[in-house]
Write a protein that holds these residues in place. Structure first.
Motif, short mmCIF file in Angstrom:
data_model
loop_
_atom_site.label_atom_id
_atom_site.label_comp_id
_atom_site.label_asym_id
_atom_site.label_seq_id
_atom_site.Cartn_x
_atom_site.Cartn_y
_atom_site.Cartn_z
N PHE A 240 0.82 -1.22 0.00
CA PHE A 240 0.00 0.00 0.00
C PHE A 240 0.86 1.27 0.00
O PHE A 240 0.34 2.38 -0.12
CB PHE A 240 -0.91 0.05 1.24
N SER A 241 2.17 1.13 0.18
CA SER A 241 3.00 2.31 0.46
C SER A 241 2.99 3.37 -0.65
O SER A 241 2.96 4.56 -0.36
CB SER A 241 4.44 1.89 0.76
N SER A 242 3.00 2.95 -1.92
CA SER A 242 3.06 3.95 -3.00
C SER A 242 1.77 4.76 -3.04
O SER A 242 1.81 6.00 -3.20
CB SER A 242 3.28 3.27 -4.36
N ASN A 388 13.56 6.81 8.54
CA ASN A 388 14.13 5.45 8.65
C ASN A 388 15.64 5.46 8.45
O ASN A 388 16.37 4.73 9.13
CB ASN A 388 13.48 4.53 7.62
N TRP A 389 16.12 6.25 7.51
CA TRP A 389 17.58 6.31 7.29
C TRP A 389 18.28 6.85 8.53
O TRP A 389 19.29 6.29 8.98
CB TRP A 389 17.90 7.16 6.06
N ALA A 390 17.76 7.94 9.07
CA ALA A 390 18.40 8.52 10.26
C ALA A 390 18.34 7.53 11.43
O ALA A 390 19.27 7.43 12.24
CB ALA A 390 17.71 9.83 10.63
N TYR A 391 17.26 6.78 11.50
CA TYR A 391 17.07 5.79 12.57
C TYR A 391 18.21 4.76 12.54
O TYR A 391 18.85 4.48 13.55
CB TYR A 391 15.72 5.10 12.32
N ILE A 392 18.47 4.22 11.34
CA ILE A 392 19.50 3.18 11.22
C ILE A 392 20.89 3.78 11.45
O ILE A 392 21.77 3.16 12.03
CB ILE A 392 19.38 2.49 9.84
N ALA A 393 21.04 5.04 11.04
CA ALA A 393 22.35 5.70 11.22
C ALA A 393 22.61 6.05 12.69
O ALA A 393 23.75 6.30 13.08
CB ALA A 393 22.40 6.96 10.37
#
Ligand SMILES: Cc1cc2nc3c(=O)[nH]c(=O)nc-3n(C[C@H](O)[C@H](O)[C@H](O)COP(=O)(O)OP(=O)(O)OC[C@H]3O[C@@H](n4cnc5c(N)ncnc54)[C@H](O)[C@@H]3O)c2cc1C
Length: 454
Positions: A240-242, A388-393
Motif C-alpha cells: 500500500f506504500s506507493s 528510517n535512514w536517520a534511525y538506522i544511522a
C-alpha cells in the motif's frame, strides 16, 4: 473571488476532505513540481522518470474520476509556488485549500503564498485528524512511547463520507479546465503507461483493488506478521506504500477497513501488526513536523546541526556507485539493490540491510543513501524515508543499528533463493551463494557467520 483546491497528495475521491471543504467557485488543481522531479540533491536527481510516469498515471485517473462528476482538474507543471500564484491571479482566487504537508520544503512552498492568498491546510493523510491533533512539542521521540500513549484505546479519525458535490459548490467543468492547463505538454514523453509485468499499485482504483484482494478476498492480512520480513513476492506485505505516499489511498480508510475486517472476519496478531506499521508511518510524519529541516542535517535530530553536503573521497565515491548499482560483492546487498533498481521497490527487511551496509560498513554519509532511495523508490515519502535512514544511522529516533549481512541473509534468505534469483551470475548452490565475492572487504564481526556458509 474563488478558491483553488490543490489535490497534490490527495489524489483520490474517497475520504478526501479537501473536496468537501470549499464552497462558491472552486477550481481543482494539481501541480507537478519541477524541482521534485528534475532537481538534484547532493548531485543526485531527486526522482526517476518511472516515478514521474506513475504519478502522472495517478493524476490522470483522478482527472477521469472527477470528470464523471462534471468537475475539471487543472494540470500544471512547474515551480509550485509561482505556478499557484499565477493560477490564482488568472482565476481571481484568494483562497487555497490543500493537504497539510509533512515535508518542510512542501510546507514552505505553500507558506510563501500566504498573505495575498488565505491558506486552509487540512491534515488529511494522518491517522489523527484535526479533532485528535497531537501537540507537536509533546510528541515523544521514541516510537514505543508514541505507541503506548495512544494504545490501548487507539482512536483514529474516521474517513469522511463519499464525496458528492454540494449545491453551493460551483466547480470548474472539465471543458473549462482545459483552458488552464499549463506546461503539461512538457510531460508528454513521460505520460505513457509503463509496461511493467506487475504494475505498481499507484492509482486510487489499483489501491482499492489491492485492498479488496489483500484484506477481504484472499485474506493475506491474516498472515502479515509471519510474512512481512520476506524479500520478494506478491503478497508477503500489503504494497500500500506507493498509494499512501501519493495520497491515492487514505490511511484512515485503510485503517477503518482493517478494523472492519477484524470485527467482521477475524482479529489476530497479524491484523494488529499492519496497524502497528501504519503507526510507524504516523510516528515518522509527526517527527518530521517536529524537527523539520533538522532531518537533512548530517547529525539528524541529534547534536549540533551540520547541513554541509556529504563529502566523499574518490574511494568512497567508487564504493557508493557500486552500492547504487548492486555491485558491492555482498550478494545480499546487491540482490536488494538490483531489485530496487528494477522495480522501484524493496522490502522493509532489504531496506534496513542495504542502509546499514552503506552507513556502518562502507562508512558513507547516510544522507547519500537516503537521497538515492528518494530518487529510486516509487513509494518515496519524505518522512518515512529520511526518518528510517536517520534511525538506522543513529541520528534519528534510535541508537545506531548496524546489521550483520551474513547473519541477516541466513535468517531471511536461508537457501539463497532470493539472491540467486536476482543475481543470475551466481553459480554457487544453496546458502553458499551468500558468500561475498573474492577480495570484498569483510568486517571482523561477520567472520563467525561466514563459517555457517560452509
Ligand atoms: C531505509 C528505509 C527507507 C524507507 N523509505 C520509505 C519511503 O520512502 N516510503 C515509505 O512509504 N516507506 C519507507 N520505508 C518503510 C517501509 O520499508 C515501507 O513502507 C514498506 O516496505 C512498504 O511496503 P508495504 O506497503 O508492502 O509495507 P507493509 O509492510 O505492508 O506496511 C504497511 C504500511 O505501513 C507503513 N510502514 C511499514 N513499515 C514502515 C516503516 N518502517 N516506516 C514507516 N512506515 C512504515 C507503510 O505505509 C506501509 O505501506 C523505508 C524503510 C527503510 C528501512
Amino acid at each position: 473571488m474563488s478558491t483553488l483546491v490543490l489535490l497534490n497528495q490527495a489524489l483520490r475521491l474517497r475520504d478526501n476532505p479537501l473536496l468537501n471543504a470549499g464552497s462558491g467557485t472552486l477550481h481543482a488543481v494539481v501541480v507537478l513540481d519541477k524541482a521534485q522531479f528534475f532537481g538534484k540533491q547532493y548531485g543526485l536527481y531527486r526522482a526517476n522518470l518511472w516515478r514521474l510516469n506513475q504519478q502522472i498515471q495517478a493524476i490522470l485517473q483522478l482527472q477521469q474520476a472527477l470528470a464523471t462528476k462534471q468537475i475539471g482538474l487543472i494540470l500544471r507543471f512547474g515551480d509550485t509556488t509561482s505556478t499557484l500564484q499565477a493560477l490564482a491571479n488568472e482565476l481571481n482566487a484568494t483562497t487555497l485549500i490543500a493537504a497539510e504537508p509533512t515535508s518542510p520544503h512542501e510546507y514552505a512552498a505553500l507558506q510563501q503564498l500566504a498573505g495575498p492568498i488565505t491558506l486552509t491546510l487540512i491534515d488529511c493523510n494522518s491517522l489523527f485528524g484535526a479533532a485528535l491533533r497531537l501537540d507537536i512539542n509533546r510528541v515523544p521521540d521514541r516510537f514505543t512511547a508514541f505507541r503506548k500513549n495512544h494504545e490501548p484505546l487507539l482512536q483514529v479519525s474516521l474517513p469522511v463520507p463519499p464525496f458528492i458535490p454540494r449545491s453551493e459548490q460551483h466547480w470548474l467543468t472539465p471543458q473549462q479546465a482545459e483552458h488552464h492547463h499549463a506546461n503539461w505538454s512538457a510531460l508528454d514523453d513521460y505520460r505513457h503507461a509503463s509496461s511493467a509485468a506487475t504494475p505498481p499499485i499507484i492509482t486510487e482504483t489499483a489501491a482499492w483493488q489491492r485492498l479488496q484482494q489483500y484484506i477481504w478476498q484472499e485474506q493475506h492480512i491474516l498472515h502479515y506478521k509471519e510474512t512481512r520480513n520476506a524479500l520478494q513476492g506478491e503478497h508477503y506485505a500489503s504494497f500500500f506504500s506507493s498509494a499512501l505516499a501519493l495520497g491515492s489511498l487514505s490511511t484512515r480508510d485503510l485503517w477503518q477497513q482493517i478494523v472492519e475486517f477484524e470485527q467482521q472476519v477475524q482479529a489476530n496478531d497479524s491484523t494488529y501488526w499492519l496497524k502497528f506499521e501504519l503507526l510507524w508511518r504516523e510516528f515518522f510524519r509527526w517527527q518530521m513536523r517536529k524537527y523539520q529541516s533538522r532531518w537533512f542535517s548530517q547529525t539528524g535530530i541529534k547534536g549540533q546541526p551540520n547541513f554541509q553536503p556529504p563529502q566523499l573521497t574518490a574511494t568512497q565515491r567508487r564504493k557508493f556507485a557500486a552500492w547504487c548499482a548492486g555491485q558491492t560483492g555482498i550478494p545480499f546487498v546487491d540482490a536488494n539493490m538490483r531489485l530496487l533498481n528494477q522495480s522501484g521497490l524493496m522490502s522493509n527487511r532489504g531496506r534496513q540491510n542495504v542502509a546499514s551496509y552503506l552507513i556502518h560498513d562502507l562508512a558513507i554519509d547516510w544522507r547519500l543513501g537516503a537521497a538515492y532511495f528518494e530518487q529510486r523508490l516509487l513509494d518515496y515519502e519524505c518522512a518515512s524515508n529520511w526518518g528510517n535512514w536517520a534511525y538506522i544511522a543513529g541520528y534519528g529516533n534510535s541508537e545506531a543499528r548496524p546489521f550483520n549481512m551474513i547473519k541477516q541473509a541466513l535468517a531471511y534468505d536461508p537457501k539463497a533463493d532470493f539472491v540467486r534469483h536476482m543475481l543470475p551470475e551466481l553459480t554457487a548452490k544453496d546458502k553458499t551463494a551468500h558468500r561475498p565475492q573474492a577480495n570484498t572487504p569483510i568486517p571482523a564481526q561477520w567472520h563467525n557467520w561466514l563459517k555457517e556458509l560452509d
